[in-house]
Design a protein around this motif. Structure first.
Motif, PDB file in Angstrom:
ATOM      1  N   ASN A   1       0.840  -1.182   0.000  1.00 29.10           N
ATOM      2  CA  ASN A   1       0.000   0.000   0.000  1.00 29.10           C
ATOM      3  C   ASN A   1       0.885   1.246   0.000  1.00 29.10           C
ATOM      4  O   ASN A   1       1.847   1.345   0.765  1.00 29.10           O
ATOM      5  CB  ASN A   1      -0.882  -0.059   1.258  1.00 29.10           C
ATOM      6  CG  ASN A   1      -1.737   1.143   1.447  1.00 29.10           C
ATOM      7  OD1 ASN A   1      -1.234   2.184   1.843  1.00 29.10           O
ATOM      8  ND2 ASN A   1      -3.016   1.004   1.175  1.00 29.10           N
ATOM      9  N   GLY A   2       0.577   2.197  -0.856  1.00 26.53           N
ATOM     10  CA  GLY A   2       1.384   3.408  -0.981  1.00 26.53           C
ATOM     11  C   GLY A   2       1.485   4.207   0.302  1.00 26.53           C
ATOM     12  O   GLY A   2       2.542   4.748   0.629  1.00 26.53           O
ATOM     13  N   GLU A   3       0.386   4.259   1.046  1.00 27.74           N
ATOM     14  CA  GLU A   3       0.395   5.007   2.312  1.00 27.74           C
ATOM     15  C   GLU A   3       1.332   4.337   3.319  1.00 27.74           C
ATOM     16  O   GLU A   3       2.097   5.018   4.009  1.00 27.74           O
ATOM     17  CB  GLU A   3      -1.028   5.085   2.876  1.00 27.74           C
ATOM     18  CG  GLU A   3      -1.141   5.950   4.114  1.00 27.74           C
ATOM     19  CD  GLU A   3      -2.583   6.049   4.603  1.00 27.74           C
ATOM     20  OE1 GLU A   3      -2.760   6.217   5.826  1.00 27.74           O
ATOM     21  OE2 GLU A   3      -3.517   5.971   3.780  1.00 27.74           O
TER      22      GLU A   3
ATOM     23  N   ASP B   1       4.946   5.050   2.265  1.00 26.44           N
ATOM     24  CA  ASP B   1       5.361   6.414   2.592  1.00 26.44           C
ATOM     25  C   ASP B   1       5.633   6.573   4.082  1.00 26.44           C
ATOM     26  O   ASP B   1       6.624   7.199   4.479  1.00 26.44           O
ATOM     27  CB  ASP B   1       4.300   7.416   2.135  1.00 26.44           C
ATOM     28  CG  ASP B   1       4.174   7.479   0.622  1.00 26.44           C
ATOM     29  OD1 ASP B   1       5.081   6.994  -0.086  1.00 26.44           O
ATOM     30  OD2 ASP B   1       3.145   8.012   0.143  1.00 26.44           O
ATOM     31  N   LYS B   2       4.785   5.982   4.921  1.00 25.82           N
ATOM     32  CA  LYS B   2       4.986   6.060   6.375  1.00 25.82           C
ATOM     33  C   LYS B   2       6.266   5.333   6.778  1.00 25.82           C
ATOM     34  O   LYS B   2       7.024   5.812   7.615  1.00 25.82           O
ATOM     35  CB  LYS B   2       3.791   5.468   7.116  1.00 25.82           C
ATOM     36  CG  LYS B   2       2.575   6.358   7.111  1.00 25.82           C
ATOM     37  CD  LYS B   2       1.441   5.724   7.903  1.00 25.82           C
ATOM     38  CE  LYS B   2       0.209   6.607   7.886  1.00 25.82           C
ATOM     39  NZ  LYS B   2      -0.902   5.993   8.650  1.00 25.82           N
ATOM     40  N   PHE B   3       6.492   4.161   6.175  1.00 31.86           N
ATOM     41  CA  PHE B   3       7.683   3.373   6.489  1.00 31.86           C
ATOM     42  C   PHE B   3       8.955   4.128   6.105  1.00 31.86           C
ATOM     43  O   PHE B   3       9.879   4.253   6.910  1.00 31.86           O
ATOM     44  CB  PHE B   3       7.618   2.021   5.770  1.00 31.86           C
ATOM     45  CG  PHE B   3       8.798   1.137   6.016  1.00 31.86           C
ATOM     46  CD1 PHE B   3       9.033   0.597   7.267  1.00 31.86           C
ATOM     47  CD2 PHE B   3       9.678   0.830   4.987  1.00 31.86           C
ATOM     48  CE1 PHE B   3      10.122  -0.225   7.499  1.00 31.86           C
ATOM     49  CE2 PHE B   3      10.770   0.008   5.205  1.00 31.86           C
ATOM     50  CZ  PHE B   3      10.997  -0.521   6.462  1.00 31.86           C
ATOM     51  N   VAL B   4       8.982   4.669   4.898  1.00 34.10           N
ATOM     52  CA  VAL B   4      10.153   5.415   4.430  1.00 34.10           C
ATOM     53  C   VAL B   4      10.381   6.641   5.312  1.00 34.10           C
ATOM     54  O   VAL B   4      11.515   6.941   5.709  1.00 34.10           O
ATOM     55  CB  VAL B   4       9.996   5.807   2.945  1.00 34.10           C
ATOM     56  CG1 VAL B   4      11.076   6.784   2.518  1.00 34.10           C
ATOM     57  CG2 VAL B   4      10.026   4.567   2.060  1.00 34.10           C
TER      58      VAL B   4
END
Length: 58
Positions: free
Chosen positions: A21-23, A26-29
């Motif tokens: 999932n893109g969200e 993004d949170k992980f990065v």
């Protein structure tokens, strides 16, 4: 193991492509950056720990 052999054993020569999932990505990065690490480093760490924990199941 000599330092040359150790370097060769740590050589990164493969890729693993995953779909997430893109969200979540993004949170992980973002969290990795906040912790002064990289997403790739953390995924490699997870894989190493997973393999070590499950080596007897192979």
């Amino acid at each position: 193991m000599t330092s040359k052999n150790k370097k060769e054993s740590n050589k990164k020569d493969s890729q693993l492509i995953i779909r997430i999932n893109g969200e979540q990505r993004d949170k992980f990065v973002s969290m990795c950056e906040d912790m002064d690490t990289s997403a790739a480093r953390e995924i490699r760490r997870f894989i190493k720990e997973f393999l070590a924990e499950n080596k007897d199941k192979d």
